[in-house]
Design a protein around this motif. Structure first.
Motif, mmCIF file in Angstrom:
data_model
loop_
_atom_site.group_PDB
_atom_site.id
_atom_site.type_symbol
_atom_site.label_atom_id
_atom_site.label_comp_id
_atom_site.label_asym_id
_atom_site.label_seq_id
_atom_site.Cartn_x
_atom_site.Cartn_y
_atom_site.Cartn_z
ATOM 1 N N VAL A 382 -13.866 14.745 8.235
ATOM 2 C CA VAL A 382 -14.104 13.473 7.954
ATOM 3 C C VAL A 382 -14.461 12.641 6.645
ATOM 4 O O VAL A 382 -15.128 13.205 6.415
ATOM 5 N N PRO A 383 -13.661 11.822 6.624
ATOM 6 C CA PRO A 383 -12.873 11.399 6.857
ATOM 7 C C PRO A 383 -11.410 11.688 6.489
ATOM 8 O O PRO A 383 -11.303 12.481 6.331
ATOM 9 N N ILE A 384 -10.465 11.504 7.749
ATOM 10 C CA ILE A 384 -8.827 12.821 7.767
ATOM 11 C C ILE A 384 -8.759 12.590 6.335
ATOM 12 O O ILE A 384 -7.997 11.691 6.115
ATOM 13 N N THR A 385 -7.937 13.504 5.712
ATOM 14 C CA THR A 385 -6.641 13.358 5.106
ATOM 15 C C THR A 385 -5.532 11.848 5.133
ATOM 16 O O THR A 385 -4.943 12.087 6.201
ATOM 17 N N ARG A 386 -6.076 10.790 4.425
ATOM 18 C CA ARG A 386 -4.523 10.409 4.917
ATOM 19 C C ARG A 386 -2.775 10.658 4.618
ATOM 20 O O ARG A 386 -2.898 11.192 4.115
ATOM 21 N N GLY A 387 -2.070 10.101 5.064
ATOM 22 C CA GLY A 387 -0.895 10.326 5.294
ATOM 23 C C GLY A 387 -0.387 11.286 6.137
ATOM 24 O O GLY A 387 0.750 11.507 5.719
ATOM 25 N N TRP A 388 -1.606 11.616 7.083
ATOM 26 C CA TRP A 388 -1.218 12.260 7.872
ATOM 27 C C TRP A 388 -0.118 11.624 8.740
ATOM 28 O O TRP A 388 -0.497 10.649 9.185
ATOM 29 N N LYS A 389 1.524 12.888 9.421
ATOM 30 C CA LYS A 389 2.108 11.939 10.575
ATOM 31 C C LYS A 389 1.963 12.959 12.111
ATOM 32 O O LYS A 389 2.034 13.697 11.847
#
Length: 616
Positions: A382-389
Motif C-alpha cells: 500500500v499504496p497499490i500500483t497506479r494503473g491497475w485495471k
C-alpha cells in the motif's frame, strides 16, 4: 455502494501497510462470507452478508454497534428489499473466511404433474440453501423466510455438485470412508431418507480437482526429501464405484501448488514449478500432453495466482506477466493476454522482451464467454500500483473487450470479482466500494420552439441523452470507446483526457424523426451528443405546414439501455414576400399629430431656457 471506510475515494483501503492483511489475501472481509460482494444472485436480486452499524440496547442504554446482517437488494439499483440478522456458523482467521448462516447455493425444486391430454403441468419451487455445520437450511428468496432447517447427521457438510444433489464423505469409527450421494430436495429431517448411494471411498474428503462430468476425482501430493520437493504422486478414484483407479509417482516434475491444478475434459492438469502444465488422463493415468514453458523471467517458474480456471475448452492460467490460455485437447497455447504498463519502469515486472507489464496474481470469474479479472501482485503493498485495471477478456480469442482503471482489493487467495448474472458483474474495489458493471439506464430529452414556425424556416431542436444509473445519475452518456475514461474520471478522479492526454470523449448517436398529424414520418437524420455535456442541437427546415411530434431516439449500445422522448411543434404559413405594406387605416389621427408636435416644441423651449440660466 460503500462497503467500509477506506480513506480517500479512489485511493486504497484506509490501513497502514503493516496492517494491510486485506491485500495479503483476505479480500473485503472475512468471508456466506462478508466480502464486499454478493454470494448469490437470483432473478436480479443480490444476497450478501454486510456489517452494518445498528442501534442496540446495552445495559439499559442505546448504543450503535456493528451488526452482521444478510441483505437482499436490487442488483441494478442497490435498493435494499429486506435484511435480517445473520449468525456465525464458524469463525475464520487470516485469509480463511468466517462463515455465516446465509445461503451459498440455489435449489430449483421442479415438480411435473400430468395434465389433460398428456401435457405436463410444470411448477417449480426455488430455495436458497446452505449445507454446513451438520445442517441443511433453506430460505425463500423473495422474503428471506427460513423454509427448512434439518439435520444431515452424521455428515457436517457437502459438495453441491449439481442442482438438488450433494456429495459428502463419512468417516466411520474403524477409519473406513463412505461416499454419500444425497439429495437436498424436500424437507425430511435426517440424512437416511435422502441418500441415493452409499459406497466405500479411498479418501476422507472430495478433492477440488474432481471432474464431475466423467465422475472421477483426483488427488495430488508433493514428494519431499530433506525439505526439498523432488516429485509428485497423483491418484484417481471413481465417484460411481469408489474404486481407486490408479496411483502414480513422477520424479521429473514438481507441482507449483494444489490450488493451481484443475480436473476437466477427462484430464487432470498440473501447473509445474518448471513452468509447464502437464496433463494426465483421469481414466488410466496416461500422459495426455505437456505444454511449452511459460515466458522468462517471471512466468517460467510457474509464479502467479493460486488459480487455474477452465471454461469453453480452455485452461486459463494467470501468471505474473500475463494470462495464458491452453487448449484442453492438446495443451497448445491458444493465446496470451498482457497488460502493458502506462509508463516504462512503472513496475518491476517485464515480459520476455523486457517490456514493463502490470502483474497478475488472483483468480477471475468466467461467464458469457469472457474472463473478468484484475491486476494485482502477491501480497500487494500500500499504496497499490497506479494503473491497475479490471479487464474483460474474450475467452475464444484472448482479445480485450474492455478495461477500466478500477481494481479489486484482494491480492492472493480470494478474488474480489463476484458473481455475474442478468448482464451484471460485481466486484469489491480496492477503495472500499462495491462496483456493479453492466448496461446503465439512459434518459433522453428533446425540445422544439414553443411558437409556430413558418414553413420553410429553419428551427432548432435541442435535447440531452444522460446516464441515469444510480452510480452516476445525470451524467452524459458517452460512446463505447469513451466509457472507461468516463468511469475512471467519475469514480477515481482520473483526467478525462487520460494519463497521456490523448483521449477525447465522444457522445452517442441520436435519431430524430418528425411524425405528422396524418401519421406520416419524416426521417430528419441523426446527430451526435456532446460527450462532455450530453447535449445535442439539430437544425430542421420543414417543407409542409402542420402539427408534428418530434421524436428523439437513442438506440442504446453495449453500455446503455435505449431511451426516447418527444415534443410537439407547429409549422404555420410562410411569411409574406417583402415590399411596402400600406395600412388599411391611418395609425394616428391629424388631431393627435398636432398635439404631439406642440408637446415637442414646448419641450425644446424648456431645454433652451434652462441652458441660458446656467450661462448666467
Amino acid at each position: 455502494q460503500e462497503c467500509q471506510i477506506a480513506g480517500i475515494l479512489g485511493g486504497d483501503q484506509g490501513v497502514k501497510p503493516a496492517e494491510a492483511n486485506l491485500f495479503g489475501g483476505a479480500g473485503m472481509g472475512p468471508g456466506a462470507y462478508a466480502n464486499g460482494k454478493p454470494d448469490i444472485i437470483f432473478q436480479g436480486r443480490a444476497y450478501e452478508i454486510v456489517f452494518k452499524p445498528m442501534p442496540q440496547m446495552v445495559d439499559g442504554q442505546i448504543k450503535t454497534l456493528t451488526e452482521t446482517v444478510w441483505q437482499c437488494y436490487d442488483m441494478r439499483t442497490g435498493e435494499v428489499f429486506w435484511e435480517q440478522t445473520a449468525g456465525i456458523a464458524t469463525r475464520g482467521f487470516g485469509p480463511f473466511p468466517t462463515v455465516f448462516y446465509a445461503p451459498t447455493e440455489i435449489e430449483y425444486a421442479g415438480i411435473a404433474n400430468p395434465g389433460g391430454g398428456g401435457d405436463p403441468q410444470q411448477s417449480a419451487e426455488v430455495f436458497l440453501i446452505m449445507v454446513y455445520g451438520g445442517r441443511l437450511i433453506k430460505w425463500r428468496p423473495m422474503t428471506g423466510e427460513m423454509a427448512a432447517n434439518v439435520s444431515i447427521a452424521p455428515v457436517s457438510s457437502g459438495t453441491y455438485y449439481r442442482n438438488g444433489y450433494c456429495l459428502s464423505v463419512q468417516t466411520l469409527e474403524n477409519g473406513e470412508h463412505r461416499l454419500l450421494n444425497w439429495t437436498t430436495f424436500g424437507s425430511a429431517d435426517g440424512l437416511a431418507s435422502r441418500v441415493v448411494s452409499n459406497i466405500t471411498f479411498p479418501w476422507s474428503s472430495i478433492p477440488d480437482t474432481t471432474d464431475y462430468n466423467v465422475g472421477i476425482a483426483s488427488q495430488q501430493t508433493t514428494v519431499s526429501e530433506g525439505g526439498a520437493y523432488v516429485g509428485l504422486t497423483i491418484r484417481a478414484a471413481s465417484l460411481t464405484t469408489g474404486q481407486l483407479l490408479w496411483e502414480k509417482t513422477f520424479t521429473d516434475v514438481t507441482q507449483y501448488s494444489t490450488n493451481t491444478n484443475n480436473a476437466d475434459h477427462g484430464k487432470i492438469a498440473v501447473l509445474t514449478e518448471q513452468g509447464t502444465i502437464k496433463a494426465w488422463n483421469l481414466a488410466d493415468g496416461s500422459e495426455a500432453w505437456t505444454s511449452d514453458p511459460m515466458e522468462y523471467p517471471w512466468d517460467e517458474p510457474g509464479f502467479g495466482a493460486y488459480y487455474v480456471g477452465s471454461a469453453y475448452g480452455k485452461l486459463i492460467r494467470p501468471a505474473y506477466s500475463g494470462i495464458y490460455a491452453y487448449n484442453w485437447n492438446d495443451g497448445s497455447l491458444a493465446w496470451k493476454y498482457e497488460s502493458p504498463a502506462e509508463f516504462p519502469y512503472e513496475t518491476p515486472y517485464i515480459d520476455e522482451d523486457g517490456n514493463t507489464m502490470y502483474s497478475w496474481n488472483i483468480g477471475g470469474t468466467i461467464a458469457d464467454g469472457k474472463l473478468y479479472i484484475y491486476n494485482t501482485e502477491h501480497s500487494a503493498t500500500v499504496p497499490i500500483t497506479r494503473g491497475w485495471k479490471m479487464h474483460c477478456i474474450d475467452i475464444a480469442t484472448g482479445e480485450q473487450v474492455w478495461s477500466v482503471m478500477i481494481a479489486g482489493g484482494a491480492s492472493k487467495h480470494l478474488s474480489d470479482v463476484g458473481p455475474v448474472a442478468d448482464g451484471y458483474l460485481t466486484m469489491a474495489g480496492s477503495d472500499g466500494f462495491m462496483y456493479v458493471f453492466g448496461k446503465g439506464q439512459s434518459e433522453t430529452t428533446v425540445t422544439a420552439p414553443d411558437v409556430a414556425v413558418p414553413v420553410g424556416t429553419t428551427m432548432t431542436i435541442k435535447g440531452t441523452v444522460l446516464d441515469m444509473s444510480p452510480a452516476q445519475p445525470g451524467t452524459p452518456c458517452v460512446s463505447v470507446d469513451s466509457v472507461a475514461a468516463q468511469m475512471e474520471n467519475i469514480h477515481h478522479q482520473m483526467p478525462l483526457e487520460g494519463i497521456h492526454g490523448d483521449r477525447e470523449i465522444q457522445g452517442v448517436e441520436v435519431l430524430l424523426t418528425a411524425i405528422g398529424a396524418d401519421g406520416s414520418c419524416i426521417d430528419l437524420g441523426t446527430t451526435v451528443t456532446n460527450g462532455y455535456y450530453g447535449t445535442f442541437t439539430f437544425a430542421w427546415t420543414p417543407e409542409t405546414e402542420g402539427t408534428y411530434d418530434i421524436v428523439a431516439s437513442f438506440a442504446g449500445d453495449a453500455s446503455y439501455g435505449s431511451s426516447a422522448a418527444s415534443t410537439g411543434v407547429v409549422v404555420g404559413p410562410a411569411t409574406a414576400a417583402g415590399g411596402t405594406i400600406e395600412p388599411e387605416h391611418p395609425i394616428i389621427s391629424t388631431e393627435v399629430a398636432i398635439v404631439i408636435a406642440v408637446v415637442a416644441v414646448a419641450a425644446i423651449g424648456a431645454v433652451a431656457f434652462l441652458a441660458l440660466r446656467k450661462r448666467k
